[in-house]
Write a protein that holds these residues in place. Structure first.
Motif, PDB file in Angstrom:
ATOM      1  N   GLN A 198       4.471  -8.384  -2.098  1.00 11.67           N
ATOM      2  CA  GLN A 198       3.787  -7.225  -1.522  1.00 11.67           C
ATOM      3  C   GLN A 198       3.607  -7.389  -0.020  1.00 11.67           C
ATOM      4  O   GLN A 198       3.320  -8.490   0.473  1.00 11.67           O
ATOM      5  N   THR A 217       1.407  -5.911   3.239  1.00  6.78           N
ATOM      6  CA  THR A 217       0.204  -5.171   3.599  1.00  6.78           C
ATOM      7  C   THR A 217       0.166  -4.977   5.113  1.00  6.78           C
ATOM      8  O   THR A 217       0.381  -5.929   5.866  1.00  6.78           O
ATOM      9  N   ASP A 252      -2.396  -4.399   6.988  1.00 10.13           N
ATOM     10  CA  ASP A 252      -3.634  -4.881   7.617  1.00 10.13           C
ATOM     11  C   ASP A 252      -3.370  -6.125   8.459  1.00 10.13           C
ATOM     12  O   ASP A 252      -3.830  -6.241   9.595  1.00 10.13           O
ATOM     13  N   THR A 289       1.087  -0.122   2.744  1.00  9.19           N
ATOM     14  CA  THR A 289       1.203  -1.144   1.711  1.00  9.19           C
ATOM     15  C   THR A 289       2.354  -0.792   0.778  1.00  9.19           C
ATOM     16  O   THR A 289       2.471   0.349   0.322  1.00  9.19           O
ATOM     17  N   GLN A 343      -6.593   1.944  -5.695  1.00 12.65           N
ATOM     18  CA  GLN A 343      -5.632   1.564  -4.670  1.00 12.65           C
ATOM     19  C   GLN A 343      -4.341   1.040  -5.313  1.00 12.65           C
ATOM     20  O   GLN A 343      -4.304   0.709  -6.491  1.00 12.65           O
ATOM     21  N   ASN A 344      -3.309   0.965  -4.505  1.00  9.43           N
ATOM     22  CA  ASN A 344      -2.053   0.302  -4.902  1.00  9.43           C
ATOM     23  C   ASN A 344      -1.448   0.861  -6.188  1.00  9.43           C
ATOM     24  O   ASN A 344      -1.002   0.120  -7.065  1.00  9.43           O
TER      25      ASN A 344
END
Length: 324
Positions: free
Chosen positions: A13, A15, A17, A92, A134-135
């Motif tokens: 994954q 991300t 951020d 994401t 989320q996700n």
């Protein structure tokens, strides 16, 4: 559904951020649910929207593939991250790596799936039953945001990629940076180029009318059934009475699409459906949809040009009429 056998599946994954990777340490157990979901995703890559080409053995990306599937997925994910970091719109996403067989041949797939937020109804939560999760993975029927499917025996690949914005311009980072290749145009784009080229040549030679447009759609449709579209054959059908127009069409088309358009191993049903009938919009507001086999049958429909330059359409041998 396409006959695919998924053998290994790894998901890392990304991300935005911290622009980092969350790396898996082992492949996933392939449950029937995952098998069905990712088989549908893979089938979406074998489509008329996919660009195609072949990776040579000395291609840097090809060299990242080894017998250690997990290690290969990590190296490719890291290379992808380096190429993707220039994007100004990062979200994401799951980086999905799949080893599978198609018709007995080993294939490798890399899918990028953008995750999203969605509202979920939670049972047993009487006060707040609706929550934001989320996700969430996209639906199985959606085409992956980006995807590469590679035949490991031949090096042939199918590619779905998106341009990303960088320094005010848009770049195809996946093919240019990660794969370092110049892929062939997709079948969808190639057919559009064929139509545009034919129309321009017909325009130049004063042949562009509704009859030519209809003939062009029928000719392309027939070539789809043959699973290959060759400029010379198409030119003979479109401009059979004009050698100069035929040569001009072939030359102009080959400048943009050097090789015949091959249709094997892809789902071209959308293009086939689009070209299977003639859609005519008349100046008096009437619209007609006529299947090709009827359009070409003089016993079913006839187009008559009147002396004053107008047209009449005669529809024959109608056994029943229904109001829909």
């Amino acid at each position: 559904m396409m006959d695919l056998y998924i053998k290994e599946l790894v998901i890392h994954q990304f991300t935005p951020d911290d622009t980092d990777l969350l790396l898996a340490d082992k492949p996933l157990d392939i449950s029937p649910l995952l098998d069905t979901y990712f088989s549908k995703k893979l089938a979406k890559v074998f489509s008329d929207e996919a660009k195609r080409g072949r990776l040579t053995e000395d291609n840097p990306f090809f060299k990242l593939l080894t017998d250690d599937f997990l290690e290969s997925s990590v190296k490719i994910a890291q290379s992808w991250r380096q190429a993707f970091l220039i994007s100004e719109n990062q979200k994401t996403c799951d980086l999905v790596f799949i080893r599978f067989e198609k018709e007995g041949t080993e294939h490798f797939a890399f899918l990028r799936l953008t995750l999203k937020e969605s509202l979920t109804h939670l049972t047993g939560q009487s006060d707040s039953p609706i929550a934001l999760t989320q996700n969430t993975l996209p639906g199985a029927g959606q085409t992956p945001d980006e995807a590469l499917v590679l035949n490991q025996k031949t090096g042939r690949y199918y590619l779905i990629e998106k341009r990303i914005k960088h320094d005010g311009s848009f770049v195809h980072y996946f093919s240019e940076q990660l794969l370092q290749v110049q892929p062939e145009a997709s079948v969808k784009k190639s057919l559009k180029v064929v139509e545009q080229t034919a129309k321009k040549v017909a325009d130049d030679f004063r042949q562009d009318d509704f009859a030519f447009q209809s003939k062009m759609k029928t000719a392309i449709y027939n070539h789809l059934e043959e699973q290959e579209l060759e400029p010379e054959k198409l030119a003979n059908q479109l401009f059979e009475d004009n050698l100069t127009a035929r040569l001009t069409f072939v030359d102009n088309l080959k400048e943009q699409i050097p090789e015949p358009i091959k249709l094997a191993d892809i789902d071209y049903s959308k293009q086939s459906k689009k070209l299977s009938s003639q859609k005519l919009s008349l100046s008096n507001g009437i619209e007609l949809i006529v299947p090709n086999q009827i359009y070409q049958d003089a016993d079913s429909v006839e187009f008559i040009q009147n002396q004053d330059g107008t047209y009449s359409i005669l529809i024959k041998n109608i056994e029943d009429i229904q109001n829909k």
